[in-house]
Enzyme design. Structure first.
Site, PDB file in Angstrom:
ATOM      1  N   THR A  22      36.730 105.933  30.746  1.00  0.00           N
ATOM      2  CA  THR A  22      35.359 105.494  31.517  1.00  0.00           C
ATOM      3  C   THR A  22      35.236 104.781  32.666  1.00  0.00           C
ATOM      4  O   THR A  22      34.840 104.877  33.800  1.00  0.00           O
ATOM      5  CB  THR A  22      34.306 105.503  30.382  1.00  0.00           C
ATOM      6  N   ASP A 252       6.284  70.816  53.598  1.00  0.00           N
ATOM      7  CA  ASP A 252       5.867  69.442  53.175  1.00  0.00           C
ATOM      8  C   ASP A 252       6.921  69.094  51.905  1.00  0.00           C
ATOM      9  O   ASP A 252       7.556  69.966  51.491  1.00  0.00           O
ATOM     10  CB  ASP A 252       4.520  69.425  52.357  1.00  0.00           C
ATOM     11  N   LYS A 274       9.368  64.680  55.652  1.00  0.00           N
ATOM     12  CA  LYS A 274      10.394  63.697  55.972  1.00  0.00           C
ATOM     13  C   LYS A 274      11.269  64.037  57.284  1.00  0.00           C
ATOM     14  O   LYS A 274      12.304  64.707  57.081  1.00  0.00           O
ATOM     15  CB  LYS A 274      11.364  63.340  54.901  1.00  0.00           C
ATOM     16  N   GLY A 306       0.564  73.628  46.669  1.00  0.00           N
ATOM     17  CA  GLY A 306      -0.895  73.502  46.207  1.00  0.00           C
ATOM     18  C   GLY A 306      -1.576  74.563  47.143  1.00  0.00           C
ATOM     19  O   GLY A 306      -1.213  75.654  47.421  1.00  0.00           O
ATOM     20  N   ASP A 307      -2.716  74.242  47.213  1.00  0.00           N
ATOM     21  CA  ASP A 307      -3.635  75.099  48.132  1.00  0.00           C
ATOM     22  C   ASP A 307      -3.862  74.300  49.261  1.00  0.00           C
ATOM     23  O   ASP A 307      -4.197  73.075  49.218  1.00  0.00           O
ATOM     24  CB  ASP A 307      -4.992  75.495  47.491  1.00  0.00           C
ATOM     25  N   ALA A 336      -2.650  72.009  42.375  1.00  0.00           N
ATOM     26  CA  ALA A 336      -2.001  71.230  41.294  1.00  0.00           C
ATOM     27  C   ALA A 336      -3.127  71.266  40.217  1.00  0.00           C
ATOM     28  O   ALA A 336      -2.446  71.406  38.896  1.00  0.00           O
ATOM     29  CB  ALA A 336      -1.787  69.969  41.798  1.00  0.00           C
ATOM     30  N   MET A 387      -3.287  62.234  43.950  1.00  0.00           N
ATOM     31  CA  MET A 387      -2.664  61.304  44.791  1.00  0.00           C
ATOM     32  C   MET A 387      -2.969  59.971  43.876  1.00  0.00           C
ATOM     33  O   MET A 387      -3.292  58.865  44.824  1.00  0.00           O
ATOM     34  CB  MET A 387      -3.152  61.261  46.288  1.00  0.00           C
ATOM     35  N   GLY A 416       4.195  69.144  37.352  1.00  0.00           N
ATOM     36  CA  GLY A 416       3.752  70.120  36.936  1.00  0.00           C
ATOM     37  C   GLY A 416       4.185  71.454  37.282  1.00  0.00           C
ATOM     38  O   GLY A 416       4.395  71.722  38.460  1.00  0.00           O
TER      39      GLY A 416
HETATM   40  N1  SAH Z   1      -2.987  70.832  48.378  1.00  0.00           N
HETATM   41  C1  SAH Z   1      -2.348  70.236  47.104  1.00  0.00           C
HETATM   42  C2  SAH Z   1      -2.408  68.892  46.973  1.00  0.00           C
HETATM   43  C3  SAH Z   1      -1.772  68.095  47.943  1.00  0.00           C
HETATM   44  S1  SAH Z   1      -2.061  66.153  47.711  1.00  0.00           S
HETATM   45  C4  SAH Z   1      -2.766  70.969  46.112  1.00  0.00           C
HETATM   46  O1  SAH Z   1      -3.660  71.960  46.256  1.00  0.00           O
HETATM   47  O2  SAH Z   1      -2.287  71.061  44.985  1.00  0.00           O
HETATM   48  C5  SAH Z   1      -0.778  65.751  46.969  1.00  0.00           C
HETATM   49  C6  SAH Z   1      -1.061  65.519  45.295  1.00  0.00           C
HETATM   50  O3  SAH Z   1      -1.183  66.510  44.683  1.00  0.00           O
HETATM   51  C7  SAH Z   1       0.073  64.711  44.581  1.00  0.00           C
HETATM   52  O4  SAH Z   1      -0.114  63.255  44.879  1.00  0.00           O
HETATM   53  C8  SAH Z   1      -0.112  65.026  43.318  1.00  0.00           C
HETATM   54  O5  SAH Z   1      -1.395  64.302  42.642  1.00  0.00           O
HETATM   55  C9  SAH Z   1      -0.690  66.769  43.304  1.00  0.00           C
HETATM   56  N2  SAH Z   1       0.327  67.507  42.912  1.00  0.00           N
HETATM   57  C10 SAH Z   1       0.997  68.176  43.778  1.00  0.00           C
HETATM   58  N3  SAH Z   1       1.794  69.061  43.013  1.00  0.00           N
HETATM   59  C11 SAH Z   1       1.838  68.409  41.917  1.00  0.00           C
HETATM   60  C12 SAH Z   1       2.816  68.873  40.934  1.00  0.00           C
HETATM   61  N4  SAH Z   1       3.548  69.854  40.682  1.00  0.00           N
HETATM   62  N5  SAH Z   1       2.676  67.998  39.751  1.00  0.00           N
HETATM   63  C13 SAH Z   1       1.635  67.018  39.651  1.00  0.00           C
HETATM   64  N6  SAH Z   1       0.918  66.764  40.663  1.00  0.00           N
HETATM   65  C14 SAH Z   1       0.966  67.501  41.835  1.00  0.00           C
END
Ligand code: SAH
Length: 479
Positions: A22, A252, A274, A306-307, A336, A387, A416
């Protein structure tokens, strides 16, 4: 990547298949489908070869292969399950400089055979790099279901216009934008709905419009996309679709490498977290770069952790785009707070614990935090701090000074939703020292409020599919 994926043109070339069972029949069949001349070697063929033997491109030799059989051969498959014979085939193939694959004998394989979804001329090959062929097969089955058979015909239809489009649209970007709009737009819809004539007419109309505009610079577009906290499964479908369309991506520091692998491979990448020489690009320069690129007609993906609208400076960027009449789309992402809370087993609100939740940022300036303490000190409210890792010490001191109960639970979630997520829990009084004693480096989020205690009940379920996390949690608890 352990292997180089390529699709080999074997039309009219010889492929050797050693074996009659096969696996040999499957390999011979696939080689015949790709237009090769197949030489099959075996004293006794299984019934699976009955129909294959009728193919004029298959030649049958009821003996073992010899070195002279390798003349003009490009690929050899061994599937006899006989060690001596496999070894002999491998040696002859190497001597003749022919790519060889012996079924299930990794050290005798120059290449691996992928699982294939065939919508010729569209072909999708899936490989697990030899680690788990079963996973490749499961994925193949899923793709089979997702791809209507008409995609093969659509590919052929599009192929028929390729040269015409090449002649009318000069740059690669123009052609790519044209094809994306065409295939994902009405032309694709007409074709898949069984109306190739209408699709062809529409395609030519669109092409003539695109060609007429091709010398005047077109305005591009900016996609402001939230990439979520890190786990790529938390992206939205729309984010993924736009990530695949971008010409250039400005991303970012917070956007995880895992997510960057999902951006269109050929898109130009600019790390604005960076920039060269490790300096962070200033916000004005980032915004200016987006405007300039869009005015050059590019599709600019502004990818943010994040957002974009939660501590993401998305609003400022959009104001500048609007002022320059650059069109944009905003795609929300999981912030986050939601991502970290869910993956750490801490509900942000709960009937018995917190009726509200506030998101704040705690950028310390000269050791002072400018926060509205009165509104923050509320036992029925969860406070989420972005932050805040660098100022956790003064943050917790200030909370205590302004009257927060020293026993108020607090958690710090580092990285996270990612595979290296770490969580440290304690109280507002000792959380800073616990973090100092841990390996936490950020990005990290701080959650303050009694909802943190719910983690003890919930985390084993929320993290049950992440055994790595469990180990991290055990490690943290011994601190
Ligand atoms: N716009 C992003 C926030 C940017 S400010 C959002 O909506 O999540 C950056 C901060 O977000 C970091 O200093 C930390 O406090 C938090 N953050 C972003 N990603 C994270 C992660 N994976 N785990 C923990 N904290 C996180």
């Amino acid at each position: 990547m352990d292997h180089l994926p390529i699709f080999l043109d074997v039309k009219g070339k010889t492929i050797i298949v050693d074996g009659g069972g096969t696996p040999a029949a499957r390999r011979a069949e696939r080689a015949l489908n790709a237009g090769a001349k197949v030489s099959v070697f075996c004293p006794n063929l299984s019934a699976e070869f009955d129909t294959l033997l009728m193919n004029a491109n298959l030649t049958y030799f009821p003996r073992a292969p010899e070195q002279s059989d390798f003349i003009d051969c490009v690929v050899a498959y061994g599937a006899t399950e006989m060690d001596d014979r496999d070894e002999a085939l491998y040696k002859m193939a190497k001597h003749a400089n022919v790519l060889v694959n012996i079924a299930d004998v990794t050290h005798y394989c120059d290449f691996i055979t992928p699982s294939v979804v065939d919508r010729s001329p569209l072909v999708i090959a899936v490989s697990s790099g030899g680690n788990a062929p079963i996973i490749a097969r499961i994925l193949r089955a899923r793709i089979e279901v997702m791809l209507p058979a008409a995609y093969g015909r659509l590919t052929k239809f599009v192929g028929g216009f390729r040269e015409t489009v090449m002649a009318k649209l000069k740059t690669t970007d123009q052609r790519r934008h044209f094809w994306e709009n065409t295939i994902e737009g009405q032309v694709g819809d007409f074709f898949l709905a069984g109306n190739p004539e209408a699709a062809g007419i529409r395609l030519m109309e669109d092409l003539n419009i695109a060609a007429a505009q091709s010398d005047t610079p077109q305005m591009g577009e900016v996609y402001l996309v939230g990439a979520g906290p890190g786990d790529s499964d938390l992206l939205t479908f729309k984010a993924l679709r736009l990530m695949q369309r971008a010409d250039v991506v400005l991303y970012d520091r917070l956007v995880s490498p895992e997510i960057m692998t999902l951006v269109r491979r050929d898109a130009e990448r600019v790390n604005v977290g960076k920039a060269p020489r490790q300096h962070t690009m200033v916000q004005e320069d980032i915004t200016q770069m987006m405007v300039t690129l869009a005015k050059q007609g590019k599709r600019v993906l502004r990818l943010k952790g994040g957002d974009p609208f939660i501590f993401g400076r998305g609003g400022e960027e959009l104001e500048e785009l609007a002022a320059n009449s650059v069109p944009f789309q905003v795609i929300p992402g999981i912030t986050a707070a939601s991502g970290c809370a869910s993956y750490a087993g801490i509900p942000l609100t709960h009937r018995d614990h917190a009726q509200s939740c506030v998101l704040i940022t705690a950028h310390g300036k000269d050791g002072v935090l400018d926060l509205d303490w009165n509104s923050l000190i509320n036992p029925a409210q969860t406070v989420v701090v972005y932050m805040g890792l660098g100022s956790l010490d003064i943050l917790s001191q200030q909370f205590l000074k302004h009257g927060l109960d020293p026993a108020t639970p607090a958690a710090v979630i580092d990285n996270g939703t990612r595979s290296n997520q770490q969580v440290v829990t304690g109280t507002i009084s000792d959380i800073h020292q616990k973090v100092v004693n841990s390996a936490i480096k950020g990005p990290a989020l701080i959650i303050i409020g009694s909802v943190v205690t719910l983690r003890d009940e919930l985390r084993w379920f929320t993290e049950s599919d992440k055994s790595d996390h469990k180990m991290t949690l055990h490690a943290q608890e011994t601190l």
